[in-house]
Write an enzyme that holds these catalytic residues in place. Structure first.
Site, PDB file in Angstrom:
ATOM      1  N   LYS A 146      42.985  32.631 101.776  1.00 15.91           N
ATOM      2  CA  LYS A 146      42.113  32.597 100.593  1.00 15.91           C
ATOM      3  C   LYS A 146      42.316  31.332  99.768  1.00 15.91           C
ATOM      4  CE  LYS A 146      43.033  35.403  97.223  1.00 15.91           C
ATOM      5  NZ  LYS A 146      43.834  36.535  97.617  1.00 15.91           N
ATOM      6  N   THR A 179      43.648  28.491 100.750  1.00 19.94           N
ATOM      7  CA  THR A 179      43.206  27.365 101.574  1.00 19.94           C
ATOM      8  C   THR A 179      41.691  27.200 101.496  1.00 19.94           C
ATOM      9  OG1 THR A 179      45.054  27.717 103.099  1.00 19.94           O
ATOM     10  CG2 THR A 179      43.171  26.462 103.934  1.00 19.94           C
ATOM     11  N   ARG A 236      46.472  30.235  90.569  1.00 20.11           N
ATOM     12  CA  ARG A 236      47.679  30.814  89.987  1.00 20.11           C
ATOM     13  C   ARG A 236      48.909  30.006  90.404  1.00 20.11           C
ATOM     14  NH1 ARG A 236      48.075  36.544  92.253  1.00 20.11           N
ATOM     15  NH2 ARG A 236      47.251  35.476  94.073  1.00 20.11           N
ATOM     16  N   LYS A 241      55.834  36.548 101.922  1.00 15.42           N
ATOM     17  CA  LYS A 241      54.423  36.204 101.769  1.00 15.42           C
ATOM     18  C   LYS A 241      54.189  34.699 101.865  1.00 15.42           C
ATOM     19  CE  LYS A 241      50.502  36.648  98.588  1.00 15.42           C
ATOM     20  NZ  LYS A 241      50.306  35.219  98.353  1.00 15.42           N
ATOM     21  N   ALA A 252      48.505  40.703  91.813  1.00 20.24           N
ATOM     22  CA  ALA A 252      47.297  41.532  91.697  1.00 20.24           C
ATOM     23  C   ALA A 252      47.546  42.989  92.054  1.00 20.24           C
ATOM     24  CB  ALA A 252      46.191  40.972  92.579  1.00 20.24           C
ATOM     25  N   PHE A 293      45.077  38.927  96.308  1.00 19.84           N
ATOM     26  CA  PHE A 293      44.894  39.952  97.336  1.00 19.84           C
ATOM     27  C   PHE A 293      43.406  40.231  97.598  1.00 19.84           C
ATOM     28  CE2 PHE A 293      49.314  41.193  95.912  1.00 19.84           C
ATOM     29  CZ  PHE A 293      49.930  40.666  97.029  1.00 19.84           C
ATOM     30  N   PHE A 308      39.849  30.568 113.581  1.00 25.46           N
ATOM     31  CA  PHE A 308      41.017  30.234 114.398  1.00 25.46           C
ATOM     32  C   PHE A 308      40.535  29.821 115.780  1.00 25.46           C
ATOM     33  CE2 PHE A 308      42.874  32.586 111.020  1.00 25.46           C
ATOM     34  CZ  PHE A 308      44.216  32.235 110.948  1.00 25.46           C
ATOM     35  N   TRP A 346      41.523  24.571 106.864  1.00 28.82           N
ATOM     36  CA  TRP A 346      42.932  24.332 107.205  1.00 28.82           C
ATOM     37  C   TRP A 346      43.058  23.103 108.109  1.00 28.82           C
ATOM     38  CZ3 TRP A 346      46.348  23.538 111.065  1.00 28.82           C
ATOM     39  CH2 TRP A 346      47.709  23.728 110.780  1.00 28.82           C
TER      40      TRP A 346
END
Length: 558
Positions: free
Chosen positions: A72, A74, A95, A106, A274, A302, A383, A411
């Site tokens: 998210k 990225t 954030r 994480k 979150a 999230f 991907f 990415w």
């Protein structure tokens, strides 16, 4: 093909002097508080000088997170860079990372690959010290509570009903529940206590929702630290703590200016989780970005059932923000995981599992369309193992809802990989400005508001309230807190309160076990499932892989 790690890409980047980035906003060195060459703070009072600008606001959210990762942040950064490349004056607002996830499992919160904010290591570690300041303000109040009790307890605080806990920005399950004040009469008054992770502290929520320093100080004064022997609330204002707390937060309250790898200005400020808090960066940073930019791309933590819901129903409501469009990030791997595929087999084509997992994404899309009534696009984070058949299925299912699913390769390619998303967003932003609707109205009862989120957003059949929760709700409404928004603490992995129920579950109910008040933040916290405010480290924490060499170069940080 061998890919470089995120940290290798970030360390090889040619970062611009932050004064050059600030110059893109029309700021001079005199407007900045410099933190080295690549970081600066901007005083919130700058907004008072000129209130003419007001950018369009784009929220990036996601399907429910999985071990496969959704990307998210990225995607958020890639979109902002692509919009900048097109020629739009774009700013990203994110954030701040917490050290708990950085050293846990994480990871950080600076994006990845060629869509990152930098300096990556500094932002993911101590940055400008904001989280330390928030922890210090939290713990100052805790110290003043116990000091008041020690020196005669003029307010008659019931030591069995002290609700204010200490904070630490680290995953440490050992500190969840402690006994403090041991060692004899001069060492304090013994009582049960505990620690929350700093990002779950009410101070973090106050920090992120305050509009200026006076608002911050007033909110701190409203914090309920516990109850007296008659059951009446005792506040931080009763202990005259708010001034010193605000003094600790004064410098931290200024927004942090950094940059993306492609030189797009980025405000990174505040960082509540979150799943246990409201999951959005600070109002000050968002407003500062909207003041200087034409388009602001921000994110919420999230999945959309947590971060986006709270972004709309808490942050936008309190700050009177009016978002213009929403991006929901998904991956084919995560969709197959939601369809029951084991993590080690996610690279294999599996259309059956994909179809089974797709309803999770589609539920989030429907919520944005039907509950909040905002235009939305799906960002399908690509991907190399994704097949044409799998991509085609996602695109087709989204089209049935009138939504485009557009591939994102931010990415691997940076702005070039998010150009399709950026162009679709521009199409959405050209439409008539939408009116944000909320999941509930403030004048509804607390139970009605909780039920509205559970039914409308999660898809539950209803809510079951424990006897304790029912009593707390009755007490809160009796005390005049019934008209506040709600902040539901729920696991992030499922639309339900059971993290094992993936996809789009049906025929379930949400169980509310406790309800508490964050009077300073201005919302009611609703606890579901086994959610805790102090996470623990995993069996093999990321900290074991992080190192620094003799020349001071950090290794293993993603």
């Amino acid at each position: 093909m061998a890919y470089k790690s995120d940290i290798e890409i970030a360390q090889e980047a040619k970062i611009q002097d932050i004064r050059l980035i600030a110059g893109k906003l029309g700021l001079t060195e005199e407007d900045l508080d410099l933190y080295g060459k690549y970081k600066a703070k901007i005083d919130y009072r700058f907004l008072e000088k000129d209130k003419k600008k007001n950018a369009q606001l784009v929220l990036v959210t996601a399907m429910n997170p999985t071990p496969a990762g959704e990307g998210k942040t990225t995607t958020t950064i890639g979109i902002a860079d692509a919009l900048s490349k097109i020629g739009k004056n774009t700013i990203v607002a994110l954030r701040e990372p917490s050290l708990g996830p950085v050293f846990g499992m994480k990871g950080g919160a600076t994006g990845g690959g060629y869509a990152q904010v930098v300096p990556m290591e500094e932002i993911n570690l101590h940055f400008t010290g904001d989280l330390h300041a928030i922890g210090a303000a939290n713990n100052l109040l805790a110290a003043m509570v116990d000091n008041h009790i020690f020196h005669g307890n003029e307010k008659n605080i019931d030591i069995r009903r002290v609700t204010w806990r200490r904070a630490l920005d680290m995953n440490d399950r050992q500190l969840r529940n402690i006994v403090c004040g041991l060692g004899g009469k001069m060492q304090g008054v013994p009582r049960e206590d505990g620690f929350d992770i700093t990002v779950a502290s009410e101070i973090m929520a106050i920090f992120c929702l305050s509009k200026d320093i006076e608002d911050l100080k007033n909110r701190c004064a409203k914090i309920i630290i516990g109850y007296d022997v008659k059951g009446m609330p005792v506040t931080a204002g009763d202990l005259r703590a708010q001034g010193a707390m605000a003094a600790l937060l004064k410098e931290a309250f200024k927004s942090n200016l950094v940059q993306t790898l492609e030189g797009t200005p980025a405000f990174v400020h505040g960082g509540p989780f979150a799943n246990i808090a409201h999951g959005c960066n600070s109002v000050i940073a968002t407003r500062t970005a909207m003041h200087f930019g034409e388009i602001v791309v921000t994110e919420a933590g999230f999945g959309a059932d947590l971060g986006a819901e709270k972004f709309f129903d808490i942050k936008c409501r309190m700050a009177e923000l009016e978002p213009d469009a929403v991006v929901i990030v998904a991956t084919i791997k995560s969709l197959k995981y939601n369809g029951g595929v084991a993590k080690e087999k996610l690279a294999e084509e599996n259309l059956q599992a994909l179809e089974k997992g797709l309803p999770n994404l589609l539920k989030h899309v429907e919520n944005i369309q039907k509950v909040y009534r905002l235009p939305v696009v799906v960002a399908l984070n690509k991907f190399s193992q994704d097949t044409d058949a799998e991509i085609g299925m996602v695109e087709e299912k989204c089209r049935h809802l009138g939504v485009d699913a557009i591939l994102s390769e931010a990415w691997e390619k940076g702005s070039a990989g998010a150009m399709g998303l950026a162009k679709e967003l521009l199409n959405l932003l050209k439409q008539e400005k939408p009116k944000l609707h909320f999941a509930y109205e403030l004048d509804e009862s607390i139970q009605e508001k909780i039920t509205a989120v559970a039914v409308k957003i999660y898809g539950a059949d209803g809510v079951d309230f424990s006897a304790k929760a029912q009593k707390e709700i009755a007490d809160l409404e009796k005390s005049g807190f019934g008209n506040l928004p709600i902040c539901i603490a729920k696991n992030q992995y499922s639309l339900t309160d059971d993290p094992a129920k993936l996809g789009r579950p049906t025929n379930f109910r949400i169980t509310v076990r406790d309800v508490t008040i964050s009077a300073g933040a201005g919302f009611i916290v609703v606890l579901t499932g086994d959610i805790m405010k102090m996470p623990g480290l995993p069996k093999v924490p990321a900290a074991e892989k992080i190192d620094v060499d003799a020349s001071g170069v950090i290794k293993g940080l993603f």
